[in-house]
Design an enzyme around this catalytic site. Sequence first.
Site, PDB file in Angstrom:
ATOM      1  CE  LYS A 145      -3.934   1.548   2.863  1.00 48.33           C
ATOM      2  NZ  LYS A 145      -4.796   1.159   3.995  1.00 48.33           N
ATOM      3  CB  SER A 182      -8.089   2.791   2.975  1.00 47.70           C
ATOM      4  OG  SER A 182      -7.195   2.326   3.970  1.00 47.70           O
ATOM      5  CB  SER A 189      -8.003  -0.315   5.791  1.00 48.06           C
ATOM      6  OG  SER A 189      -8.862   0.796   5.911  1.00 48.06           O
TER       7      SER A 189
END
Lengths: 465, 83
Positions: A82, A158, A182
Amino acid sequence: MANFDPTWASASEIAEAVAAGHISAVGVIEQTLARIKKVDRKLNAFTKVTAARARRAAQKIDQDRAAGLQLGPLAGAPFAVKNLFDVAGIATVAGSKINRGNPVAKRDSPLIERLEAAGAILVGALNMGEYAYDFTGENIHDGNSRNPHDTDRMTGGSSGGSGGAVVGGEVPLSLGSDTNGSIRVPSSLCGLFGLKPTYGRLPRNRSFPFVDSLDHLGPIARSVRDLALAYDAMQGYDADDAACQDRPAEPTLAGLDRGIGGVRVAVAGGYFQQAAFPEALAALKRVAAALGAKTTVEIPEAQRARSAAYVVTATEGASLHLDRLRKRPNDFDPAVRDRLIAGAMVPATLVVKAQKFRRWYRDEVLKLFENVDVILAPATPCTAPKIGQQTFKLAGVEMSVRANLGIYTQPISFIGLPVACVPIPLSPLPIGVQIICAPWREDLALRVAHELERTGVAVAPRPNL
Amino acid sequence: MARKAKPTKKRIPLSAKRRSRLKNKADALEGFIAAAGKVLDLPVQKNWLPAIKANLLVTLRHAQSVEQFELPGGGEPAPVFKV
């Protein structure tokens, strides 16, 4: 190995193939880069591909093998992170426009360093919701992450790119962060295995934070073995993260096959089933039946815990971004900016109560583990919504998708419990179930997940791309 | 994907007194946002106001649900060292 397909092989299978000389690490990386080039136009999972770095790392592994050196347990396995993890030489954008102007990171995140020490090869940084304040995987700056099972649908967020890249066959392993869900939400919507470890287990320094008292980092993969391999490689103290516990590593891989005899499994009732769509309940029922779970437990005041997590997130997140909100409000995604500004205005008296409540709630939930070892709960209330969908109906009430996909994950991360999320391959879309354990029992969460995988109950379905 | 329709909660008409109280609260919140924006040196443009207000209302609703919970003593999130 004529049938070996590194774009769907697990990280452990790739490492075995590289160690045995069936395929070179360079060969794996070239096929991985070709796959990313081919499918990422559809998926938009990557924001940066570190091809030159990956090729250098692969060459080193092949040289080490040729020299007869011992290779690590993840040798040659590609992974991506990420884009809130520091990657040396690139700016840590955390899904934002604002951070693009930051200086490049000088050093990798400790978790990247540890995975690379085990032989894994970083191939890039992944799309995410702006500053991780998101459950959808949508991003107005980089474009939306797209779900490989249906590219008109959300990956969840996310850690949207972390989900899309793994189920899209771009990498077998990714890292995400989980403040309120997330890692677990994209694992659920993309049909993947995810691990949110105990709060304080994996170091978070050299990553961009969101809510320090709730932030966790962890892996997403298509197999439990890969989760265990990655988790084992990443354990260890780092004094630069104040919340990281100086606790000896507790390897999980060797215990995966121990079975679940004697493990007391219960299903979370009440709040965790009230607003769930039929598919979430069907998945939960399937897992409960497979594990022989006959008892139901009430996680006390779970709805209020979710509310308290909401308040702590809004206010701590606002505190982190206050200066950016003052100086560059127009460079935020308006949906994120307006939530953060609202968070900045919540009276402190209410925030203190939420913090005090957290202490009470943690103590009450820990009591449950005197009588059970594992608690099952849905990961998301529904399968992947359409990209752009603003609302859905939960228990008959119209609610925001962005804020509410994590209604079942928030009460768990609020007190830092370890959770493995397992994918149940419903048709037409998969959905996840949470396997929740007492603090530091990642071994048990992974063992139960592995049992579900072994028996075919949990499986990461391959999309038709 | 087709989803089974779920019944929507029936809305009960608000009394005039309740409507007036809610309007007062909403007006007060607008004033609060404007004042807090100034105190915190946060820009609050007029066209952002509806979204900020909606978000603040949701957050306050969550906060109030926590506030209503009666906590036993000893919940202080303080650095407590037990021997």
